[in-house]
Structure formats: C-alpha cells, structure tokens
Design an enzyme around this catalytic site. Structure first.
Site, PDB file in Angstrom:
ATOM      1  N   GLU A  20       0.819  -1.212   0.000  1.00  0.00           N
ATOM      2  CA  GLU A  20       0.000   0.000   0.000  1.00  0.00           C
ATOM      3  C   GLU A  20       0.853   1.262   0.000  1.00  0.00           C
ATOM      4  OE1 GLU A  20      -2.199  -2.775   2.980  1.00  0.00           O
ATOM      5  OE2 GLU A  20      -0.188  -2.555   2.178  1.00  0.00           O
TER       6      GLU A  20
ATOM      7  N   CYS B  88      -2.697  -2.917   7.459  1.00  0.00           N
ATOM      8  CA  CYS B  88      -2.233  -2.862   8.845  1.00  0.00           C
ATOM      9  C   CYS B  88      -2.386  -1.428   9.348  1.00  0.00           C
ATOM     10  CB  CYS B  88      -0.779  -3.317   8.934  1.00  0.00           C
ATOM     11  SG  CYS B  88       0.399  -2.141   8.199  1.00  0.00           S
TER      12      CYS B  88
END
Length: 169
Positions: free
Chosen positions: A59, A87
C-alpha cells in the site's frame, strides 16, 4: 461507486502485484491506486525482505507512486485496491493521503486495521474516513497467502531434516 466489473479488473491488477512479490520470495500482497478516471496511478507489492525495510508494504509503495503521479499528497478522488486488509501503518497512510475508497481481499486477524484487530478508519477524531469494502475476492487472497506460508514451512522442514541427516551421517 465502482461497478462490479471495475472492482474485478482492479483487484486482478492487485493480484498481479501480489504474484510479483511471491515470485521474489516476499509475502504475496499487492496494491494499486486508481484515480477517478479509472487510470492506475500507483502500484506496489511487498518488498520488506528485498529492501530490508519494514515500511515497504504494498500500500505504501502504491500510495507513494500515486502521490508522485498526481504531484500531490492528497489522493482525494482515488481508490486503493489491496489483496490483504491494511495494517495500522498502511491505514494511517491511507487516512493521511485522503484516499476515498479502500477495497481489500483477505481479512488479517493478526494485524488488520480495518476491523479485524482495530478499525482506524472509524476513529472519529481523525479528519478523514475513507469508505472501506473488505472481503473482495477474500477466498482467492486468503488461499494465496496460505499457500505461500505452507511452502515456507515445507522448505523449513526439509532444511531441518537435511541438517539432521548431515549431523547423523
């Protein structure tokens, strides 16, 4: 809101990134960022082992590329597609970069920050709250991860047996 065909198309691209990670011995996680015109403006895959850098998540790499392409840290009308639930580090980057929508595949019961462990996207005090859609192609994403870790365990077992044979031989 994106159509089913668009979601499928972009998630397939995220899976392609995950396969690139897997081919290099990385945990198979891939991500892409799409602008409001449907153009892919960022893509990334896990590179923590390759770069020996704990921040090299799929990401973050995709967001960095998208910001560079947009010449802005704001990705206001952009969508992020990722094969695993973000996360807390990645969720923070998503919030701070103002990504509009997040689509993810497998749930992460150990580190997921979109509801599995904690949901940073719903913290009221944050000034941005992306729309989040979890479980997109979750079975395919989960199987990819399970298969990867199964192969790692098998290799470790083989190495241990080989080492024991050398010690006994």
């Amino acid at each position: 809101m994106l159509t089913k065909d668009q979601k499928e198309k972009y998630m397939k691209l995220a899976f392609e990134q995950a396969h690139l990670a897997q081919d290099q011995g990385e945990v198979p996680i891939g991500a892409i960022v799409v602008d409001n015109s449907g153009n892919v403006i960022g893509k990334g895959y896990n590179r923590r082992e390759l770069d020996e850098d704990s921040t090299q998540h799929a990401e973050l790499i995709a967001i960095r590329q998208a910001c560079h392409k947009m010449n802005s840290w704001r990705l206001v009308d952009c969508s992020l597609f990722v094969t695993l639930e973000p996360c807390s580090m990645c969720a923070g980057a998503i919030i701070n970069s103002r990504v509009k929508e997040v689509y993810y595949g497998a749930f992460d019961p150990k580190a997921g920050a979109a509801g599995s462990v904690v949901n940073l996207f719903t913290v009221e005090k944050f000034n941005h709250h992306p729309q989040v859609f979890g479980g997109l192609y979750k079975d395919q994403a989960a199987e990819m991860l399970k298969s990867f870790f199964r192969q790692i365990r098998e290799k470790q077992k083989e190495q241990k047996l080989s080492s024991q044979e050398k010690d006994n031989g």
